[in-house]
Design an enzyme around this catalytic site. Structure first.
Site, PDB file in Angstrom:
ATOM      1  N   TYR A  89      -9.140  -2.643   8.550  1.00  0.00           N
ATOM      2  CA  TYR A  89      -8.819  -1.689   7.610  1.00  0.00           C
ATOM      3  C   TYR A  89     -10.033  -0.933   7.396  1.00  0.00           C
ATOM      4  O   TYR A  89     -10.353   0.795   7.641  1.00  0.00           O
ATOM      5  CB  TYR A  89      -8.333  -2.385   6.463  1.00  0.00           C
ATOM      6  CG  TYR A  89      -8.387  -1.013   5.308  1.00  0.00           C
ATOM      7  CD1 TYR A  89      -7.397   0.193   5.324  1.00  0.00           C
ATOM      8  CD2 TYR A  89      -9.454  -1.212   4.379  1.00  0.00           C
ATOM      9  CE1 TYR A  89      -7.594   0.988   4.435  1.00  0.00           C
ATOM     10  CE2 TYR A  89      -9.603  -0.198   3.488  1.00  0.00           C
ATOM     11  CZ  TYR A  89      -8.596   0.683   3.494  1.00  0.00           C
ATOM     12  OH  TYR A  89      -9.116   2.007   2.385  1.00  0.00           O
TER      13      TYR A  89
ATOM     14  N   GLU B 168     -15.371   0.964   0.153  1.00  0.00           N
ATOM     15  CA  GLU B 168     -14.283   0.251   0.618  1.00  0.00           C
ATOM     16  C   GLU B 168     -14.362  -1.108   0.304  1.00  0.00           C
ATOM     17  O   GLU B 168     -13.522  -1.947  -0.051  1.00  0.00           O
ATOM     18  CB  GLU B 168     -13.989   0.735   2.146  1.00  0.00           C
ATOM     19  CG  GLU B 168     -13.631   2.082   2.458  1.00  0.00           C
ATOM     20  CD  GLU B 168     -12.013   2.154   1.554  1.00  0.00           C
ATOM     21  OE1 GLU B 168     -11.587   1.573   1.231  1.00  0.00           O
ATOM     22  OE2 GLU B 168     -11.632   3.550   1.678  1.00  0.00           O
TER      23      GLU B 168
ATOM     24  N   ASP C 182      -3.938  -0.641   4.956  1.00  0.00           N
ATOM     25  CA  ASP C 182      -4.170  -1.486   3.501  1.00  0.00           C
ATOM     26  C   ASP C 182      -2.805  -1.793   2.700  1.00  0.00           C
ATOM     27  O   ASP C 182      -1.960  -1.258   3.329  1.00  0.00           O
ATOM     28  CB  ASP C 182      -5.359  -0.911   2.935  1.00  0.00           C
ATOM     29  CG  ASP C 182      -4.959   0.388   1.971  1.00  0.00           C
ATOM     30  OD1 ASP C 182      -3.917   0.836   2.299  1.00  0.00           O
ATOM     31  OD2 ASP C 182      -5.784   0.468   0.978  1.00  0.00           O
TER      32      ASP C 182
END
Ligand code: SF4
Length: 369
Positions: free
Chosen positions: A124, A41, A142
């Site tokens: 997020y 991520e 996101d």
């Protein structure tokens, strides 16, 4: 949310079935391990999936566990991160790994609220880790989620405003399944990346088309609503390649701020050469740079321009345009006033250099022939 419970459940079912059958095969999806999810991520915040994969594999090879990451030194960390830019993210990865090892005795916290206490982990990423690794019912909001749900639900809130995240999280939350919110979030990522794309959504292939309010009204491209960001501020610089093919001068940037602690050719900005900001500089800065290095570094050099196009590099808030200049460094020059060092070609690869330095070096090697 004005959907009936039946409609919400039918949506979940269709969305998750599509994901089960069509999910992208990505290396970090092979395990539900928080370290792998977190790393992917963070890397995906700045880079496309296909580019991230080799960097992700290289990083995990260098640091197979968070304990390895927590214990490494900065130079090794930067080397493993090299090519991805945004080095503060690498630093935060290490800081968070250290927090997990010391404050949490090596055991990952499992809620989004706890995860957000770790360095560099925002709402997020916290929701993505909590839902995918620990099945916590958290919507990961996101850019993909903004686009998909703005269209599905015709949400008009401006996604450039930080407070809008809460509006989307509240709208998505009732749609999350009791179990499998990680798959739901990943389905959103995949739908946004492959079908509900920004400019050309493939609505005819969309598994949730029948629920989509924007599709029904033909307004897909009106969503998400986003006000324009200010343009990055232009900054004009000169990069000085001082030395010869065997060795040249390099400077380490300060520990704080842009490209902190990374190595570049000496960079001189237009502002360094102007007596005031209205002072107009000539197209060729050679004479001014020669004077500048004499005054600032106490170096007596003959600086000349390297023919060819300027290098450009854009950061979030700045756009650098850099012209290359070169000079020979006479043998036994006193470098006492130069805030950097002479680096041998053989040692160059050991330095942590930012992407912009790589661009400068490539341009210099090409244009100085
Ligand atoms: Fe996106 Fe079109 Fe699907 Fe709506 S129908 S979610 S606009 S791809």
């Amino acid at each position: 949310m004005n959907w009936t419970t039946k409609k919400q459940q039918a949506f979940q079912q269709d969305f998750l079935n599509w994901y089960q059958q069509n999910q992208r095969d990505l290396p970090w999806r092979h395990f539900h391990d928080p370290y792998h999810i977190w790393l992917s991520e963070i890397m995906l915040q700045q880079t496309q999936v296909h580019t991230v994969i080799p960097y992700y594999q290289r990083f995990l090879k260098a640091f197979p566990t968070i304990a390895d990451l927590a214990a490494t030194d900065e130079a090794t960390l930067f080397k493993a991160w090299e090519g991805l830019g945004y080095y503060s993210r690498a630093r935060n990865l290490q800081r968070a790994a250290q927090q997990i090892c010391t404050d949490y005795q090596g055991v990952w916290p499992q809620t989004a609220a706890e995860l957000e206490k770790l360095a560099g982990i925002g709402p997020y990423t916290a929701a993505a880790i909590a839902s995918i690794a620990f099945d916590a019912p958290e919507p990961a909001v996101d850019g993909n989620a903004y686009r998909v749900f703005a269209r599905l639900l015709q949400i008009k809130a401006d996604v450039a405003q930080p407070k809008t995240r809460g509006i989307f999280a509240a709208a998505i939350r009732p749609l999350l399944p009791a179990q499998g919110s990680g798959d739901f979030n990943q389905a959103t990522m995949d739908l946004g990346a492959t079908i509900c794309t920004p400019k050309d959504p493939a609505c005819l292939l969309c598994p949730v088309q029948q629920y989509c309010q924007a599709y029904q009204t033909g307004t897909q491209l009106d969503y998400p609503v986003k006000t324009k960001k200010p343009k990055p501020k232009p900054v004009h610089l000169a990069a000085l390649v001082i030395g010869d093919p065997q060795q040249w001068l390099m400077q380490q940037r300060p520990g704080q701020g842009l490209l902190a602690n990374l190595w570049t050719y000496p960079l001189v900005s237009a502002a360094d050469l102007q007596s005031d900001e209205n002072d107009k500089l000539p197209a060729d800065w050679s004479a001014l740079l020669t004077q500048y290095v004499a005054q600032t570094y106490q170096l007596d050099l003959n600086i000349t321009p390297v023919k060819g196009r300027a290098v450009t590099h854009t950061f979030t808030h700045l756009k650098w345009t850099i012209d290359l200049y070169q000079a020979k460094l006479p043998a036994k020059t006193d470098l006492a006033f130069f805030p950097g060092q002479l680096v041998a070609a053989a040692d160059y690869d050991q330095l942590a250099v930012p992407t912009v330095q790589k661009k400068l070096q490539q341009r210099f090697l090409k244009d100085s022939k």
